[in-house]
Design a protein around this motif. Structure first.
Motif: not given
Lengths: 324, 288, 309
Positions: B133-134, B136-138, B140-142, B221, B224-225, C26-27, C145, C249, C279, C283, C286
């Protein structure tokens, strides 16, 4: 070639320096050496004496920068410093070949063994892909590897086998001069003898001239016609095998022999040479060996001795000997 | 023991000497230090309530001037003050998250590397999953599940950084475990914990330090994203990404609102990267 | 080789299951009752309970998870809270746009990064080297961004060469978003290409090749590059994976109608099924990219390839 010469290779007053971080490493300091056709000369000295640098200069492969090369190298009478890079490429692997010290790292891990041998053949002979592949197989068989293993990659071979491949690659275009840079140092003792025998035989078969770079006087005795002892980038003694082994002159050469265990008298203690080679960025003013020489005089510490002839082809760079 | 300490100190001195020669790394170090000092002493220069979140309708959207070096935003707030206060959020969250990740990751990595076997494969499968899980995505999920808060951010970023340290330490420990000084310690009957803490970990510090610097950069980074997307630090608290996000509406006429916060992020990350690169080169002079 | 691919595919299954489980758990922590969200404040307790039962929300969480996976395998990701449209329909109508953007960016970054890294290494310590490595370190230090915003300011607002927001169906509309997304990964790839080239150029077999009479150009192209690619490919894979996260982004900056933007919008509107779906799709992509890279890796490194032949 321009002029007829008896020499396969002539090196005249060769200097190599590396300019690194404002320091100058004096790797070679005026080496002169002549190699007759069909002759084998041994280049003997400690690690860092400049043996490999000499070999690389002959192929014009000293990386520049930081390397700076001065002096003359004639291959079959032709000055290689005047050749273009393209002309030089036709000499490398074709007229002059080099076998490198470590077979483990000398082969490209991403190419099959056969491809690597075929590559050098196709570079220097105008033949097709298929023929080159067949000839590469022949070369493999010549060095004692079954041709059907040619499709394998270097990591599938043992060290001794890899060195055989390297040799096959070096000989594939039947070069006139072979530079063997410690070809057996990285190998097991039993394999060393096999590889050495093979080199000697192939040399005879192809009638090559050879420079055998080594620190092992045993190999020299077995294979060489003449010997050049190299110390701190200079030749300190040169002569026939007989001269060097039986009429040893230079204190450094004497020291080299003293560091060998004596097989006849096992109770005798080794007499290692005291001290270390001088720092090549900061060579002593006089004779480079003077700081370690048991017989050094004031003259040795201030004036660098020139090579002087002490009978026949035997020359030595030492103030203890007079021209004669 | 004393000798060992001496050796370590001289290695540190040697590293520092090499680091000092690296111009980029030194520039990075100076800038990072200045940023830290600014973040710590921001309160001395500006008053949070009046300068940073206080609105001032007499000075809306003024360009850079002697009074406001970086100009003012749509609520008349001094941009420089907001950027300096913004560094607090970025630096605090990223340090907390990465430090947490490094401690946890190193702990499991050391166990994994030292004991091997089943423990190792369980831990490694866990890191595989987390690595899939990248970052940023992780985060975002949380954040999507728990809402935006500093705490959620720290936890999310810490969890996604754990696998890197776990792998890193496992690798180092594996090489160290087979080395002679560890064999020797085991031979004289040292306890497992002693071996790990005194003989293995000290030799793993270097790569962890380098990774730490680089992770901080990446994490800033990411923060900030996230703020840019409205999923990080919430207004009116200043944060670099959030400043950029709110600058978008005024981008055409008031370019400075977009340029300065971005420059602040870039210079920070650049300095950290220069420092990290320099550290890596200084610790391993072979790579250059 | 097939055996290797099969083995990698099998190894991927537990990873993807693990990822989906974590994301699902988590969700499910999200506060609020989905049934209540759908029906609104005015619905009675009875109606809400009925819907909960219908949606299976009263079952243990693990049962819900496996039901979700089972449906996922049938292409069913549930229904959007707001529009009541199938999540899969919503996602897959936008998915091609994200793929388009990610592919364009990957191409951009690989095509620019490899030559840049190779030339920088070959011309080490020259102006070209210093300059391209300066650009590269800026690239890895620059927030996606912000770079996008600056590109918009310069090339769309001032020079008017490209449209301000991204356009899926024409090249000009794709340039800025793709460049924005590519910059960071390009920089990282160029850096790793350079350093692994430097490492390889020093190797003995490069000297061997020179001694064989191979020209400088071919030594680089035929001997150094294939070997330098081995570590580079790993980073390329990781970076392309990173591109997917960056897409979230980048799509927001350029109003690009992909699943990244869908994800952000869904989070803002608390549309849990869509968030979850996005998500999970990210994943899986990825993991797939990593799988492809691993296979590629085996193709260029004979030491791995020969293990499976």
């Amino acid at each position: 070639m321009s002029e007829q010469t008896n020499y396969a290779l002539e090196i005249e007053n060769l200097f190599v320096e590396y300019h690194v971080d404002k320091e100058v490493v004096h790797a070679l300091n005026g080496i002169s050496l002549k190699l007759k056709k069909g002759e084998t000369v041994g280049l003997v000295g400690e690690t860092g004496a400049g043996k490999t640098t000499t070999g690389l200069s002959i192929l014009r492969l000293i990386p520049s920068p930081p390397g700076v090369v001065r002096g003359k190298i004639l291959v079959k009478g032709e000055d290689i410093s005047t050749l273009s890079e393209k002309q030089m490429e036709t000499i490398r692997g074709n007229v002059v070949s080099m076998i490198f010290q470590d077979p483990m790292t000398s082969l490209n891990p991403t190419k099959t063994v056969n491809d690597q041998i075929a590559e050098v053949i196709r570079l220097h002979e105008k033949i097709g892909k298929k023929e080159a592949a067949v000839k590469a197989g022949d070369m493999l068989e010549m060095v004692g590897i079954p041709r059907d293993r040619g499709g394998e990659y270097p990591h599938q071979f043992s060290g001794g086998m890899k060195q055989r491949v390297v040799i096959a690659m070096a000989l594939a275009c039947s070069p006139e001069i072979l530079i063997a840079d410690e070809p057996t140092t990285a190998l097991d003792v039993t394999i060393q003898a096999q590889v050495l025998d093979m080199i000697r035989e192939l040399k005879k078969k192809y009638d090559m001239s050879m420079i055998m770079i080594t620190h092992d006087l045993g190999i020299v005795a077995e294979i060489c016609d003449t010997v050049a002892i190299v110390y701190a980038g200079s030749i300190v003694e040169y002569g026939t095998l007989e001269d060097i082994f039986n009429r040893t002159a230079h204190p450094y050469t004497v020291g080299l022999f003293g560091s060998l265990p004596n097989m006849d008298d096992r109770t005798q203690r080794l007499k290692p040479i005291q001290g270390l080679m001088p720092d090549p960025t900061n060579l002593p003013e006089g004779c480079p060996f003077s700081p370690r020489c048991p017989q050094a005089t004031e003259e040795c510490r201030t004036r660098k001795p020139a090579l002087r002839n002490i009978g026949g082809e035997h020359v030595v760079a030492c103030h203890l000997f007079k021209e004669g | 023991m004393e000798k060992n300490e001496f050796k370590q100190r001289s290695m540190l001195a040697e590293t520092w000497k090499r680091l000092k020669k690296n111009k980029g790394a030194m520039i990075g170090l100076v800038i990072v230090t200045v940023l830290f000092l600014l973040a710590i002493f921001a309160g001395v220069i500006y008053d949070y309530d009046t300068d940073v979140i206080g609105q001032n309708y007499n000075e809306l959207l003024q360009g850079p001037s002697g009074k406001h070096w970086f100009g003012t935003d749509e609520m008349g707030r001094d941009l420089l003050a907001r950027i300096i206060y913004g560094s607090r959020a970025s630096l605090f969250i990223s340090f907390a998250a990465v430090a947490l990740a490094a401690v946890i990751g190193c702990f499991f990595g050391a166990i994994s590397g030292y004991f091997g076997g089943k423990v190792d494969s369980v831990i490694m499968r866990m890191t595989d999953i987390l690595l899939a899980i990248p970052e940023t995505l992780f985060a975002i999920t949380l954040v999507a599940a728990l809402g935006t808060s500093t705490f959620t951010l720290i936890i999310a970023l810490a969890i996604s950084n754990i696998p890197i340290y776990c792998r890193l330490l496992r690798g180092s420990v594996l090489t160290q475990r087979g080395s002679e000084h560890v064999e020797a310690a085991r031979a004289i009957g040292a306890k497992t914990s002693t071996i790990i803490v005194h003989h293995i970990l000290p030799n793993c510090i270097a790569p962890v330090l380098v990774q730490f610097t680089l992770s901080i950069a990446v994490t800033i980074l990411t923060i900030s994203g996230l703020s840019f997307l409205g999923l990080g630090v919430a207004a009116p608290k200043p944060e670099w990404g959030a400043l950029l996000s709110s600058s978008r509406s005024y981008m055409r006429e008031h370019t400075y609102l977009t340029i300065f916060p971005g420059l602040a992020i870039m210079i920070t990350i650049l300095s950290l990267n220069l420092l990290g690169d320099g550290l890596r080169d200084a610790l391993d002079p072979r790579l250059r | 080789m097939l055996k290797y691919i099969a083995k990698r595919l099998l190894a991927m299954i537990p990873v993807i299951l693990g990822v989906t489980l974590i994301v699902y758990l988590i969700m499910s922590l999200a506060p609020g009752d989905p049934a209540r969200t759908i029906l609104g404040e005015l619905a009675t307790e009875e109606q809400v309970n009925e819907l909960r039962e219908e949606m299976g929300l009263n079952d243990p969480i693990i049962v819900q998870y496996f039901r979700y996976i089972w449906n996922l395998l049938h292409g069913d990701l549930g229904r959007s809270y707001q529009s009541r449209i199938d999540v899969s329909t919503e996602i897959f109508s936008r998915f091609p746009n994200t793929i388009k953007l990610a592919l364009a960016a990957s191409l951009f970054s690989v095509i620019l990064a490899l030559p840049l890294g190779i030339i920088a290494a070959v011309k080490q310590n020259t102006f070209f080297d210093s300059f391209s490595m300066f650009v590269a370190i800026i690239g890895i230090s620059c927030p996606t961004f912000w770079f996008g915003l600056i590109l918009i300011l310069v090339f769309a607002v001032n020079l008017k060469w490209f449209p301000v927001s991204g356009q899926v169906d024409n090249f000009r509309g794709m340039v800025l978003p793709a460049l924005t997304l590519a910059f960071n990964s390009m920089a990282a790839m160029a850096r790793v290409t350079r350093s692994s080239m430097l490492e390889v150029i020093r190797q003995d077999y490069i000297r061997t090749a020179r001694a064989k009479g191979v020209s400088q150009r071919n030594v680089i192209l035929q001997h150094a590059v294939p070997n330098a690619m081995i570590p580079t490919v790993t980073v390329i894979g990781l970076r392309i994976g990173g591109l997917l996260a960056g897409a979230v982004i980048c799509e927001t900056v350029f109003s690009w109608p992909g699943i990244g933007r869908l994800l952000v919008q869904s989070i803002q509107s608390r549309n849990t099924p869509v968030v979850l779906g996005c998500i999970i799709i990210f994943s899986i992509c990825f993991s797939l990219v990593n799988l492809i890279v691993d296979i590629l890796y085996a193709f260029i490194d004979p030491r791995i390839k020969s293990q499976y032949q």
